[in-house]
Design an enzyme around this catalytic site. Structure first.
Site, PDB file in Angstrom:
ATOM      1  CG  HIS A 155     -32.745  -0.485  48.116  1.00 58.44           C
ATOM      2  ND1 HIS A 155     -32.614  -1.450  47.148  1.00 58.44           N
ATOM      3  CD2 HIS A 155     -33.162  -1.116  49.234  1.00 58.44           C
ATOM      4  CE1 HIS A 155     -32.945  -2.616  47.671  1.00 58.44           C
ATOM      5  NE2 HIS A 155     -33.274  -2.452  48.934  1.00 58.44           N
TER       6      HIS A 155
ATOM      7  CG  ASP B 183     -34.448  -0.869  57.012  1.00 59.93           C
ATOM      8  OD1 ASP B 183     -35.243  -1.648  57.554  1.00 59.93           O
ATOM      9  OD2 ASP B 183     -33.492  -1.234  56.324  1.00 59.93           O
TER      10      ASP B 183
ATOM     11  CG  HIS C 247     -29.259  -6.721  54.597  1.00 58.79           C
ATOM     12  ND1 HIS C 247     -30.362  -6.352  53.889  1.00 58.79           N
ATOM     13  CD2 HIS C 247     -29.217  -8.096  54.512  1.00 58.79           C
ATOM     14  CE1 HIS C 247     -30.968  -7.431  53.397  1.00 58.79           C
ATOM     15  NE2 HIS C 247     -30.291  -8.503  53.778  1.00 58.79           N
TER      16      HIS C 247
HETATM   17  N1  ACO Z   1     -26.562   8.653  52.800  1.00 55.19           N
HETATM   18  C1  ACO Z   1     -25.677   9.421  52.122  1.00 55.19           C
HETATM   19  N2  ACO Z   1     -25.118   9.078  50.938  1.00 55.19           N
HETATM   20  C2  ACO Z   1     -25.483   7.900  50.422  1.00 55.19           C
HETATM   21  C3  ACO Z   1     -26.398   7.044  51.064  1.00 55.19           C
HETATM   22  C4  ACO Z   1     -26.944   7.463  52.285  1.00 55.19           C
HETATM   23  N3  ACO Z   1     -27.821   6.682  52.930  1.00 55.19           N
HETATM   24  N4  ACO Z   1     -26.562   5.926  50.305  1.00 55.19           N
HETATM   25  C5  ACO Z   1     -25.769   6.082  49.241  1.00 55.19           C
HETATM   26  N5  ACO Z   1     -25.122   7.282  49.302  1.00 55.19           N
HETATM   27  C6  ACO Z   1     -24.209   7.833  48.300  1.00 55.19           C
HETATM   28  C7  ACO Z   1     -22.851   7.143  48.352  1.00 55.19           C
HETATM   29  O1  ACO Z   1     -21.966   7.772  49.242  1.00 55.19           O
HETATM   30  C8  ACO Z   1     -22.411   7.243  46.911  1.00 55.19           C
HETATM   31  O2  ACO Z   1     -21.988   8.569  46.702  1.00 55.19           O
HETATM   32  P1  ACO Z   1     -20.749   8.858  45.691  1.00 55.19           P
HETATM   33  O3  ACO Z   1     -21.257   8.438  44.346  1.00 55.19           O
HETATM   34  O4  ACO Z   1     -20.494  10.311  45.842  1.00 55.19           O
HETATM   35  O5  ACO Z   1     -19.599   8.001  46.170  1.00 55.19           O
HETATM   36  C9  ACO Z   1     -23.713   7.069  46.121  1.00 55.19           C
HETATM   37  O6  ACO Z   1     -24.744   7.528  47.008  1.00 55.19           O
HETATM   38  C10 ACO Z   1     -23.995   5.629  45.712  1.00 55.19           C
HETATM   39  O7  ACO Z   1     -24.034   4.834  46.879  1.00 55.19           O
HETATM   40  P2  ACO Z   1     -23.417   3.379  47.008  1.00 55.19           P
HETATM   41  O8  ACO Z   1     -22.935   3.181  48.409  1.00 55.19           O
HETATM   42  O9  ACO Z   1     -22.437   3.132  45.902  1.00 55.19           O
HETATM   43  O10 ACO Z   1     -24.692   2.498  46.728  1.00 55.19           O
HETATM   44  P3  ACO Z   1     -24.846   0.970  47.060  1.00 55.19           P
HETATM   45  O11 ACO Z   1     -25.849   0.450  46.115  1.00 55.19           O
HETATM   46  O12 ACO Z   1     -23.516   0.278  47.128  1.00 55.19           O
HETATM   47  O13 ACO Z   1     -25.413   0.978  48.560  1.00 55.19           O
HETATM   48  C11 ACO Z   1     -26.876   1.044  50.405  1.00 55.19           C
HETATM   49  C12 ACO Z   1     -26.736   0.826  48.882  1.00 55.19           C
HETATM   50  C13 ACO Z   1     -25.882   0.131  51.138  1.00 55.19           C
HETATM   51  C14 ACO Z   1     -28.279   0.634  50.825  1.00 55.19           C
HETATM   52  C15 ACO Z   1     -26.606   2.528  50.720  1.00 55.19           C
HETATM   53  O14 ACO Z   1     -27.542   3.347  50.052  1.00 55.19           O
HETATM   54  C16 ACO Z   1     -26.631   2.810  52.215  1.00 55.19           C
HETATM   55  O15 ACO Z   1     -25.626   2.598  52.881  1.00 55.19           O
HETATM   56  N6  ACO Z   1     -27.799   3.286  52.758  1.00 55.19           N
HETATM   57  C17 ACO Z   1     -27.922   3.513  54.181  1.00 55.19           C
HETATM   58  C18 ACO Z   1     -28.155   2.195  54.881  1.00 55.19           C
HETATM   59  C19 ACO Z   1     -29.552   1.675  54.666  1.00 55.19           C
HETATM   60  O16 ACO Z   1     -30.527   2.391  54.815  1.00 55.19           O
HETATM   61  N7  ACO Z   1     -29.636   0.364  54.356  1.00 55.19           N
HETATM   62  C20 ACO Z   1     -30.907  -0.314  54.200  1.00 55.19           C
HETATM   63  C21 ACO Z   1     -31.104  -0.744  52.782  1.00 55.19           C
HETATM   64  S1  ACO Z   1     -32.673  -1.545  52.640  1.00 55.19           S
HETATM   65  C22 ACO Z   1     -32.390  -3.109  53.227  1.00 55.19           C
HETATM   66  O17 ACO Z   1     -31.321  -3.640  53.164  1.00 55.19           O
HETATM   67  C23 ACO Z   1     -33.491  -3.783  53.838  1.00 55.19           C
END
Ligand code: ACO
Length: 425
Positions: free
Chosen positions: A302, A358, A263
């Site tokens: 996201h 971010d 987050h």
């Molecule tokens: N890098 C690589 N792969 C990713 C990323 C990433 N940053 N984000 C998502 N994916 C992939 C997942 O592995 C998943 O792949 P799969 O379908 O093969 O299993 C797919 O994309 C879907 O991702 P989920 O994790 O199911 O998406 P969710 O909505 O649960 O998560 C999150 C969203 C937590 C923001 C995620 O994208 C992430 O971890 N990003 C990196 C952390 C980040 O930048 N967070 C800031 C968010 S903005 C904020 O909170 C202010």
């Protein structure tokens, strides 16, 4: 004819009304199944609405973010953080005289009780400033016990003003303690953002005068971070508030949720990732690792945006203004290359992963010489406005109940207790 959702379970059939694009989860209970009344299963609340809200609108597919109906980029271009705070709290942009009264009200509450400062300073100097901030915020309930009277509109307003006013002071003191410097007290001559910067960077020898371009960039970052509907920390604030809790206890939970690397902690993680990559030539290899599941591309993806995060677009513009003052952050080159390649790679395109808020904010914070541990604190200060608005909406919403999700139980049932001497070794 009204839209309905037809559900069949065994010989039972039910038509659930669809209103506001949703079905009431409690309507599902009328449908029996072999495992009991039908329920919905949604870990992470991926497709579950928990409240009605009129504060912030997001269309993640279209990349739209609006506060009370105003696009966030227009607010970032034309307003100040306290103007946006007024909009989020009360629903309307202030007139000139309303803004003046609001700014004065906030400014008179910037001082924080000395004992709160001592609480923050009772931590080890190297404690994470978010941990200190979380404790500082939660402790304020003990200084303002009347905040527990959440049914009293006057008390609610007074404490919202206090928290928005005092958050920069708490954040700055958490930082100053980390670097072994004395506390700087609020300065009435300075506006909200200038005063925050002064409380962070003022030294005893010299009066701190921020470059107006830096102040403006911080103002823009504050506006962009002010609210984001039912995100993880706001949900934490609302969940804690739903048990009848005061603003400080609820916001303390919000700070805790924001601390997480998935987050608000992501901007800190982005910087660490860029440093690890080290050089633009290593970007390809790093992205191979991401595709093979060895790493995450922090600052990408996201839960809601399946398009370019509208905040990231504005922040990318702000980086240019800040770098005019500070010189270019060499990590920018790596970030731009990561973005360029990722936006064209099948892995990211297929999963609709775009830069989020971010991805670039950390570069600005680093250029302004903030250590990475401070990045999430810089997020928490403006997000306090959103927490306050959402807390207020939650505690005054007659529809809200104590938040208590269901579970699908997968463990043992009705076992007979085994005395110690009869248990298998
Ligand atoms: N890098 C690589 N792969 C990713 C990323 C990433 N940053 N984000 C998502 N994916 C992939 C997942 O592995 C998943 O792949 P799969 O379908 O093969 O299993 C797919 O994309 C879907 O991702 P989920 O994790 O199911 O998406 P969710 O909505 O649960 O998560 C999150 C969203 C937590 C923001 C995620 O994208 C992430 O971890 N990003 C990196 C952390 C980040 O930048 N967070 C800031 C968010 S903005 C904020 O909170 C202010």
């Amino acid at each position: 004819m009204a839209d309905t959702l037809s559900i069949t379970s065994g010989s039972e059939r039910a038509e659930l009304p669809i209103t506001e694009g949703s079905v009431r989860a409690t309507d599902l209970r009328a449908i029996p199944t072999p495992d009991g009344p039908l329920t919905s299963f949604d870990p992470g609340f991926v497709n579950t609405a928990s409240c009605h809200s009129s504060i912030t609108y997001i269309d993640g597919d279209a990349g739209i973010l609006e506060y009370r109906g105003y696009p966030v980029d227009q607010l970032a271009d034309g307003s100040t953080h306290l103007e946006v705070a007024h909009l989020l709290m009360f629903g309307e942009l202030p007139t000139a005289s309303e803004l003046e009264a609001w700014e004065n009200e906030i400014n008179t509450h910037r001082f924080v009780h000395e004992n709160v400062g001592q609480i923050i300073e009772s931590f080890r100097y190297d404690a994470h400033p978010m941990a200190k901030l979380m404790s500082g915020v939660a402790s304020m309930q003990t200084f303002y016990p009347s905040a527990r009277r959440i049914e009293d509109p006057e008390s609610r307003r007074r404490n919202v003003v206090r928290l928005i006013a005092k958050m920069p002071t708490l954040a700055a003191w958490s930082y100053r303690h980390s670097i072994g410097r004395h506390r700087v007290y609020p300065n009435d001559e300075l506006n909200y953002v200038e005063n925050f910067l002064a409380m962070l960077f003022q030294s005893q020898q010299r009066v701190y005068r921020p470059d107006p371009r830096v102040t403006r960039a911080m103002e823009v970052l504050f506006i962009l971070h002010a609210d984001h509907e039912q995100n993880c920390s706001t949900n934490a604030v609302r969940a804690v508030a739903s048990a009848g809790n005061d603003l400080y206890t609820s916001a303390g939970a919000g700070v805790g949720a924001l601390f997480g690397p998935l987050h608000g902690g992501a901007n800190e993680a982005v910087l660490r990732m860029l440093r690890e990559i080290g050089h633009v030539d290593n970007v390809g290899e790093f992205l191979e690792g991401v595709k093979n599941g060895r790493a995450k591309l922090m600052g990408f993806g996201h839960r809601v945006y399946k398009n370019y995060d509208p905040r990231a677009k504005v922040i990318k513009r702000s980086t240019e203004e800040v770098f005019e003052v500070t010189g270019i952050n060499p990590l920018l080159e790596i970030a731009v290359e990561l973005e360029r390649i990722a936006l064209n790679e099948e892995y990211f395109v297929k999963r609709r992963l775009y830069p989020n808020v971010d991805f670039y904010s950390g570069l600005i914070y680093e250029a302004l010489r903030f250590p990475p541990e401070m990045f999430t604190v810089l997020f928490a200060v403006p997000r306090t406005v959103g927490w306050c608005a959402q807390w207020l909406e939650g505690v005054t919403d007659p529809e809200q109940k104590i938040m208590r999700p269901k579970q699908i139980y997968t463990g043992h049932r009705a076992r007979t207790f085994v005395p110690m001497d009869e248990r298998d070794a």
